[in-house]
Design a protein around this motif. Structure first.
Motif, PDB file in Angstrom:
ATOM      1  N   ALA A   4      10.473  12.718 -16.380  1.00 20.60           N
ATOM      2  CA  ALA A   4      10.301  11.286 -16.655  1.00 20.60           C
ATOM      3  C   ALA A   4       8.835  10.854 -16.729  1.00 20.60           C
ATOM      4  N   PHE A   5       8.197  10.604 -15.608  1.00 16.19           N
ATOM      5  CA  PHE A   5       6.798  10.168 -15.589  1.00 16.19           C
ATOM      6  C   PHE A   5       5.858  11.301 -15.198  1.00 16.19           C
ATOM      7  N   GLY A   6       6.395  12.478 -15.042  1.00 10.43           N
ATOM      8  CA  GLY A   6       5.588  13.623 -14.613  1.00 10.43           C
ATOM      9  C   GLY A   6       4.362  13.800 -15.482  1.00 10.43           C
ATOM     10  N   GLY A   7       3.240  13.910 -14.836  1.00  8.64           N
ATOM     11  CA  GLY A   7       1.995  14.119 -15.556  1.00  8.64           C
ATOM     12  C   GLY A   7       1.349  12.846 -16.062  1.00  8.64           C
ATOM     13  N   CYS A   8       1.933  11.718 -15.779  1.00  7.07           N
ATOM     14  CA  CYS A   8       1.369  10.439 -16.222  1.00  7.07           C
ATOM     15  C   CYS A   8       0.259  10.048 -15.234  1.00  7.07           C
ATOM     16  N   ARG A  29      11.480  16.003 -10.798  1.00  6.39           N
ATOM     17  CA  ARG A  29      10.017  15.978 -10.661  1.00  6.39           C
ATOM     18  C   ARG A  29       9.509  14.725 -11.356  1.00  6.39           C
ATOM     19  N   VAL A  30      10.218  13.629 -11.142  1.00  2.00           N
ATOM     20  CA  VAL A  30       9.953  12.373 -11.851  1.00  2.00           C
ATOM     21  C   VAL A  30       8.487  11.963 -11.776  1.00  2.00           C
ATOM     22  N   PHE A  31       7.896  12.098 -10.613  1.00  2.00           N
ATOM     23  CA  PHE A  31       6.524  11.610 -10.429  1.00  2.00           C
ATOM     24  C   PHE A  31       5.519  12.733 -10.148  1.00  2.00           C
ATOM     25  N   ASP A  32       5.839  13.950 -10.560  1.00  4.53           N
ATOM     26  CA  ASP A  32       4.908  15.072 -10.377  1.00  4.53           C
ATOM     27  C   ASP A  32       3.609  14.791 -11.130  1.00  4.53           C
ATOM     28  N   CYS A  34       1.405  12.584 -10.690  1.00  4.33           N
ATOM     29  CA  CYS A  34       1.036  11.170 -10.858  1.00  4.33           C
ATOM     30  C   CYS A  34       0.108  10.800  -9.700  1.00  4.33           C
ATOM     31  N   GLU A  35      -1.086  11.383  -9.715  1.00  2.00           N
ATOM     32  CA  GLU A  35      -2.002  11.269  -8.586  1.00  2.00           C
ATOM     33  C   GLU A  35      -2.400   9.836  -8.264  1.00  2.00           C
ATOM     34  N   ARG A  36      -2.447   8.964  -9.231  1.00  2.00           N
ATOM     35  CA  ARG A  36      -2.865   7.577  -8.996  1.00  2.00           C
ATOM     36  C   ARG A  36      -1.730   6.696  -8.476  1.00  2.00           C
ATOM     37  N   LEU A  37      -0.523   7.197  -8.501  1.00  2.00           N
ATOM     38  CA  LEU A  37       0.625   6.390  -8.048  1.00  2.00           C
ATOM     39  C   LEU A  37       0.464   6.072  -6.563  1.00  2.00           C
ATOM     40  N   SER A  38       0.280   4.788  -6.262  1.00  2.00           N
ATOM     41  CA  SER A  38       0.018   4.389  -4.878  1.00  2.00           C
ATOM     42  C   SER A  38       0.818   3.168  -4.437  1.00  2.00           C
ATOM     43  N   LYS A  39       1.520   2.548  -5.352  1.00  2.00           N
ATOM     44  CA  LYS A  39       2.298   1.352  -5.005  1.00  2.00           C
ATOM     45  C   LYS A  39       3.709   1.474  -5.579  1.00  2.00           C
ATOM     46  N   ALA A  40       4.667   1.099  -4.739  1.00  2.00           N
ATOM     47  CA  ALA A  40       6.063   1.044  -5.189  1.00  2.00           C
ATOM     48  C   ALA A  40       6.658  -0.249  -4.644  1.00  2.00           C
ATOM     49  N   GLU A  41       7.447  -0.879  -5.458  1.00  2.00           N
ATOM     50  CA  GLU A  41       8.096  -2.107  -5.009  1.00  2.00           C
ATOM     51  C   GLU A  41       9.563  -2.067  -5.424  1.00  2.00           C
ATOM     52  N   LEU A  42      10.382  -2.625  -4.562  1.00  2.00           N
ATOM     53  CA  LEU A  42      11.809  -2.687  -4.861  1.00  2.00           C
ATOM     54  C   LEU A  42      12.113  -3.967  -5.625  1.00  2.00           C
ATOM     55  N   VAL A  43      12.944  -3.827  -6.644  1.00  2.00           N
ATOM     56  CA  VAL A  43      13.378  -4.982  -7.426  1.00  2.00           C
ATOM     57  C   VAL A  43      14.893  -5.077  -7.342  1.00  2.00           C
ATOM     58  N   GLY A  44      15.415  -6.186  -7.752  1.00  2.00           N
ATOM     59  CA  GLY A  44      16.856  -6.393  -7.692  1.00  2.00           C
ATOM     60  C   GLY A  44      17.191  -7.311  -6.528  1.00  2.00           C
ATOM     61  N   ASP A  45      18.412  -7.212  -6.042  1.00  2.00           N
ATOM     62  CA  ASP A  45      18.892  -8.149  -5.024  1.00  2.00           C
ATOM     63  C   ASP A  45      18.591  -7.723  -3.589  1.00  2.00           C
ATOM     64  N   ILE A  46      17.783  -6.704  -3.387  1.00  2.00           N
ATOM     65  CA  ILE A  46      17.486  -6.222  -2.030  1.00  2.00           C
ATOM     66  C   ILE A  46      16.839  -7.310  -1.182  1.00  2.00           C
ATOM     67  N   HIS A  47      15.957  -8.091  -1.756  1.00  2.00           N
ATOM     68  CA  HIS A  47      15.264  -9.123  -0.980  1.00  2.00           C
ATOM     69  C   HIS A  47      16.226 -10.256  -0.602  1.00  2.00           C
ATOM     70  N   ASN A  78       3.697  15.094  -2.639  1.00  2.00           N
ATOM     71  CA  ASN A  78       4.842  15.097  -3.549  1.00  2.00           C
ATOM     72  C   ASN A  78       5.380  13.669  -3.621  1.00  2.00           C
ATOM     73  N   LYS A  79       4.976  12.960  -4.650  1.00  2.00           N
ATOM     74  CA  LYS A  79       5.340  11.544  -4.814  1.00  2.00           C
ATOM     75  C   LYS A  79       6.855  11.366  -4.963  1.00  2.00           C
ATOM     76  N   THR A  80       7.496  12.273  -5.685  1.00  2.00           N
ATOM     77  CA  THR A  80       8.942  12.176  -5.891  1.00  2.00           C
ATOM     78  C   THR A  80       9.687  12.250  -4.563  1.00  2.00           C
ATOM     79  N   THR A  81       9.335  13.210  -3.747  1.00  2.00           N
ATOM     80  CA  THR A  81       9.985  13.368  -2.442  1.00  2.00           C
ATOM     81  C   THR A  81       9.711  12.160  -1.555  1.00  2.00           C
ATOM     82  N   ALA A  82       8.487  11.677  -1.555  1.00  2.00           N
ATOM     83  CA  ALA A  82       8.130  10.513  -0.739  1.00  2.00           C
ATOM     84  C   ALA A  82       8.936   9.287  -1.153  1.00  2.00           C
TER      85      ALA A  82
END
Length: 182
Positions: A4-8, A29-32, A34-47, A78-82
């Motif tokens: 998916a985003f691997g290598g982005c 290995r969706v985010f393999d 992706c060294e700059r990936l540092s923020k994740a946010e949940l969207v949808g009805d979780i909040h 390993n961003k995917t595992t995290a």
């Protein structure tokens, strides 16, 4: 394998729904790389779900769990595992608190039923005191009119039925139960 985003290398932030199946740590290995990936946010009805939790403490714990990824993700090798572990953890916590919410709700409804029954019993006892010569010839529903003689145990059982707790609870429960069936 799902790259998916691997290598982005420019990907720094993602918004993702709370769905553990989106990121499968063992085969993806969706985010393999992706060294700059540092923020994740949940969207949808979780909040919205979090805001419906009965106790403020639970809401705070959930909000902390959701934001925790942004402290660990920048340093994760390993961003995917995290991300997968984070999603699982958030889902497990929300499920736990929903169960706890339901337990509290059930206890509250039981107390409500007992209170309604007690009110009916008190009304019956008061009416029996007002007319002492008609001892056990009262019916909870008849408000002091003569009926067939019944035992105290039968009167208590009848008062429970006449308390209308079932009707009240059927109308109160949907108001208190805030989570949509999933």
């Amino acid at each position: 394998e799902d790259l998916a985003f691997g290598g982005c290398t420019r990907l720094a932030r993602i918004s993702i729904p709370l769905n553990v199946g989106i990121v499968n740590q063992s085969s993806s290995r969706v985010f393999d790389r992706c060294e700059r990936l540092s923020k994740a946010e949940l969207v949808g009805d979780i909040h919205e779900k979090i805001s419906l939790l009965g106790l403020k403490e639970w809401q705070n714990v959930m909000n902390e769990e959701i934001s925790s990824i942004n402290q660990s993700l920048p340093h994760a090798s390993n961003k995917t595992t995290a991300i997968h572990r984070w999603l699982v953890s958030v889902q497990n916590k929300i499920d736990h608190y929903k169960l706890e919410h339901n337990k509290l709700l059930k206890e509250s409804l039981t107390l409500l039923e007992l209170v309604l029954w007690k009110i009916k019993l008190d009304e019956m006892e008061k009416s029996m005191l007002e007319v002492p010569t008609k001892k056990a010839k009262m019916d909870c529903q008849s408000g002091g009119k003569e009926t067939n003689t019944i035992s105290t145990q039968d009167m208590r059982a009848q008062c429970r039925l006449d308390s209308n707790a079932t009707v009240v609870i059927e109308n109160v429960f949907p108001f208190l139960y805030k989570f949509k069936d999933e």
